[in-house]
Motif scaffolding. Sequence first.
Motif, PDB file in Angstrom:
ATOM      1  N   HIS A   1       0.843  -1.195   0.000  1.00 46.03           N
ATOM      2  CA  HIS A   1       0.000   0.000   0.000  1.00 46.03           C
ATOM      3  C   HIS A   1       0.878   1.245   0.000  1.00 46.03           C
ATOM      4  CE1 HIS A   1      -2.822  -2.917   1.864  1.00 46.03           C
ATOM      5  NE2 HIS A   1      -3.804  -2.095   1.531  1.00 46.03           N
ATOM      6  N   PRO A   2       0.381   2.358  -0.501  1.00 44.33           N
ATOM      7  CA  PRO A   2       1.031   3.631  -0.176  1.00 44.33           C
ATOM      8  C   PRO A   2       1.019   3.809   1.340  1.00 44.33           C
ATOM      9  CG  PRO A   2      -0.531   3.917  -1.975  1.00 44.33           C
ATOM     10  CD  PRO A   2      -0.761   2.532  -1.435  1.00 44.33           C
ATOM     11  N   GLN A   3       2.113   4.233   1.914  1.00 45.77           N
ATOM     12  CA  GLN A   3       2.196   4.336   3.375  1.00 45.77           C
ATOM     13  C   GLN A   3       1.131   5.272   3.935  1.00 45.77           C
ATOM     14  OE1 GLN A   3       4.325   2.650   5.660  1.00 45.77           O
ATOM     15  NE2 GLN A   3       2.899   3.592   7.095  1.00 45.77           N
ATOM     16  N   HIS A   4       0.765   6.305   3.189  1.00 48.04           N
ATOM     17  CA  HIS A   4      -0.203   7.272   3.737  1.00 48.04           C
ATOM     18  C   HIS A   4      -1.563   6.614   3.994  1.00 48.04           C
ATOM     19  CE1 HIS A   4      -2.657   7.889   0.074  1.00 48.04           C
ATOM     20  NE2 HIS A   4      -1.524   7.817  -0.600  1.00 48.04           N
TER      21      HIS A   4
ATOM     22  N   HIS B   1      -5.862   7.566  12.445  1.00 47.93           N
ATOM     23  CA  HIS B   1      -7.127   8.332  12.370  1.00 47.93           C
ATOM     24  C   HIS B   1      -6.871   9.751  11.839  1.00 47.93           C
ATOM     25  CE1 HIS B   1      -8.189   5.093  15.157  1.00 47.93           C
ATOM     26  NE2 HIS B   1      -7.194   5.499  15.922  1.00 47.93           N
ATOM     27  N   CYS B   2      -6.070   9.832  10.780  1.00 50.50           N
ATOM     28  CA  CYS B   2      -5.719  11.141  10.239  1.00 50.50           C
ATOM     29  C   CYS B   2      -5.991  11.164   8.740  1.00 50.50           C
ATOM     30  CB  CYS B   2      -4.238  11.447  10.523  1.00 50.50           C
ATOM     31  SG  CYS B   2      -3.080  10.335   9.695  1.00 50.50           S
ATOM     32  N   ASP B   3      -5.622  12.244   8.090  1.00 52.71           N
ATOM     33  CA  ASP B   3      -5.858  12.365   6.653  1.00 52.71           C
ATOM     34  C   ASP B   3      -4.722  11.771   5.824  1.00 52.71           C
ATOM     35  OD1 ASP B   3      -3.817  14.158   7.069  1.00 52.71           O
ATOM     36  OD2 ASP B   3      -4.914  15.920   6.361  1.00 52.71           O
ATOM     37  N   GLY B   4      -3.805  11.079   6.485  1.00 57.44           N
ATOM     38  CA  GLY B   4      -2.659  10.485   5.800  1.00 57.44           C
ATOM     39  C   GLY B   4      -1.376  11.243   6.023  1.00 57.44           C
ATOM     40  N   ASN B   5      -1.488  12.500   6.484  1.00 57.70           N
ATOM     41  CA  ASN B   5      -0.305  13.289   6.828  1.00 57.70           C
ATOM     42  C   ASN B   5      -0.072  13.158   8.325  1.00 57.70           C
ATOM     43  OD1 ASN B   5       0.161  14.383   4.186  1.00 57.70           O
ATOM     44  ND2 ASN B   5      -1.635  15.689   4.519  1.00 57.70           N
TER      45      ASN B   5
ATOM     46  N   GLY C   1       7.009   1.918   5.706  1.00 65.76           N
ATOM     47  CA  GLY C   1       8.011   2.752   5.058  1.00 65.76           C
ATOM     48  C   GLY C   1       9.131   1.945   4.443  1.00 65.76           C
ATOM     49  N   GLY C   2       8.773   0.806   3.813  1.00 69.52           N
ATOM     50  CA  GLY C   2       9.797  -0.129   3.367  1.00 69.52           C
ATOM     51  C   GLY C   2       9.808  -0.427   1.882  1.00 69.52           C
ATOM     52  N   PHE C   3      10.526  -1.494   1.555  1.00 69.96           N
ATOM     53  CA  PHE C   3      10.721  -1.932   0.178  1.00 69.96           C
ATOM     54  C   PHE C   3      10.394  -3.414   0.068  1.00 69.96           C
ATOM     55  CE2 PHE C   3      13.738   1.361   1.256  1.00 69.96           C
ATOM     56  CZ  PHE C   3      13.764   2.217   0.160  1.00 69.96           C
ATOM     57  N   ILE C   4      10.003  -3.837  -1.128  1.00 69.41           N
ATOM     58  CA  ILE C   4       9.907  -5.262  -1.418  1.00 69.41           C
ATOM     59  C   ILE C   4      11.150  -5.636  -2.219  1.00 69.41           C
ATOM     60  CG2 ILE C   4       8.600  -7.070  -2.616  1.00 69.41           C
ATOM     61  CD1 ILE C   4       6.075  -5.516  -2.032  1.00 69.41           C
TER      62      ILE C   4
ATOM     63  N   PHE D   1       6.073   3.541   0.679  1.00 69.06           N
ATOM     64  CA  PHE D   1       5.207   2.360   0.653  1.00 69.06           C
ATOM     65  C   PHE D   1       5.271   1.580   1.964  1.00 69.06           C
ATOM     66  CE2 PHE D   1       6.415   3.054  -3.801  1.00 69.06           C
ATOM     67  CZ  PHE D   1       5.152   3.141  -4.382  1.00 69.06           C
ATOM     68  N   ALA D   2       4.178   0.873   2.243  1.00 72.03           N
ATOM     69  CA  ALA D   2       4.120  -0.094   3.333  1.00 72.03           C
ATOM     70  C   ALA D   2       3.867  -1.457   2.717  1.00 72.03           C
ATOM     71  CB  ALA D   2       2.995   0.255   4.302  1.00 72.03           C
ATOM     72  N   ASN D   3       4.592  -2.473   3.170  1.00 75.10           N
ATOM     73  CA  ASN D   3       4.333  -3.808   2.635  1.00 75.10           C
ATOM     74  C   ASN D   3       4.326  -4.848   3.741  1.00 75.10           C
ATOM     75  OD1 ASN D   3       6.991  -5.538   2.620  1.00 75.10           O
ATOM     76  ND2 ASN D   3       7.646  -3.493   1.952  1.00 75.10           N
TER      77      ASN D   3
END
Length: 518
Positions: free
Chosen positions: A278-281, A289-293, A322-325, A349-351
Amino acid sequence: MIKDLQLRVSLKEEEITNILLIKASEKLAISREDISGIKVLRKSIDARKPKIFFNYKVAVYINEPVPETSEYVFEYKDVSKAKPVHIIGFGPAGMYAALRCIELGFKPIVLERGKNVQDRRRDLKAINQDHFVNEDSNYCFGEGGAGTYSDGKLYTRSLKRGDVRRIFENLVFHGATDQILVDAHPHIGTNKLPKVVSNIRETILKYGGEIHFESRVTDFIIKNNAIQGIQLQNGKELTANRVILATGHSARDIYYLLHKKEIALQAKSFAMGVRVEHPQHIIDAIQYHCDGNRNELLPAAAYSLVHQVNNRGVYSFCMCPGGFIVPAATANGEVVVNGMSPSKRNNEFANSGIVVEINVDKDLPKYERFGVLKGLEYQKDFEKLAFTAGGRSQTAPAQRLTDFVEGNLSSSLNPTSYQPGLNAAPLHSLFPKLIGSRLRKGFKAFGTKMKGFYTAEANIIGVESRTSSPVNIPRKENLEHPEITGLFPCGEGGGYAGGIVSAAMDGERCAEAATSNL
């Protein structure tokens, strides 16, 4: 006087200078001047509700100094002329076995099929850019093992197997940040681990141990059911009567060798599936519980998910905020993916692996002909399928998450951190029902548990197949193989660990066992 306290600090309060001192003095009803210092013992985040808190466990020193040194002392001694213990593999289990041998007064002789961390980088570059896998030097094999270039997460549930704090303190002794002693889910980072690993190497060499890189073991010399020696790929034979086998869960040639020599092995249940990215945001928005920021005081958000589908667990594994595949294949002709994060976890990204439990006794009837290696052969076929579906290179087969669940081929894919690239493939029809149908139901359930997780903005990428060893190398209570005197199966490769910390603890235990009557 020292007082242990639990302090709860809101996100807004966290911005206040000396907030722990203020909170501690209020809770203890004493003057701030009476507090000599505060040592943070544990820190975690409570983000279950919109108002986020930091939970601290602290030691408050009242009118006495805060100790500057750790209570843990590592007494390494010169072992250059001591009795040898041979260690095969230089991942976390092998490294800690070697360090423990030195503490106990024995000389570790380490045989590692791969290269040192510096030289290993070229082979990782070749996988990512040229799609070529060096079967002895890759993301799994080489100095530090799979842990060096796959994140460095230090969370473990194996609290009864050894002293977890001691493992952490030794990492700090060798250059890791002391923040790992505090965080509830400690993490070093793939950018910092190579230095820690090379420092461990220098300690071993400094005190008389030996480390031989590019030294693949191809045979064991056994007489009267006792280990007598080791044969290397170059034909050299080494005399050895104590061998710690710490080769990791991807050293398939070792399993084949033991099986060929009719040394007892056992099939072991394991798990396989995919990586979801996923996109990390999106994950930040869900968890904070935020707007992604997210607030700059908050780290990239993580998650842990599990759901039961048809009597099998579907769960997240090795989540990397906040990682990589990365491509984790150990041979050409297969595609395997894994995840990692840098220390700052600042990638976009988050994976996470999302995997399905495989019951080796019930789920693989077509592989029974392979006996104890049935799980290994199933794992290999899964990886070959991914290689073909990806385009017969290290390009990985992928699909939008929603398309996978709904049974549609993705006309386009989302951006990815996976450097070799993605190829749109119908994973929903390629995966065996055992895994595919459970994954689809699991993803739907996760979308209910985490609103926003189930989204077309996420990719699933195949395959996540190396969660643990599909083979167990048995051992007795004294950690020795039940049939071969002097052979000590160890760590993830033996089936006795599930990550850096548990492997390190098992390495120490095996060192103690191997030297107990030497």
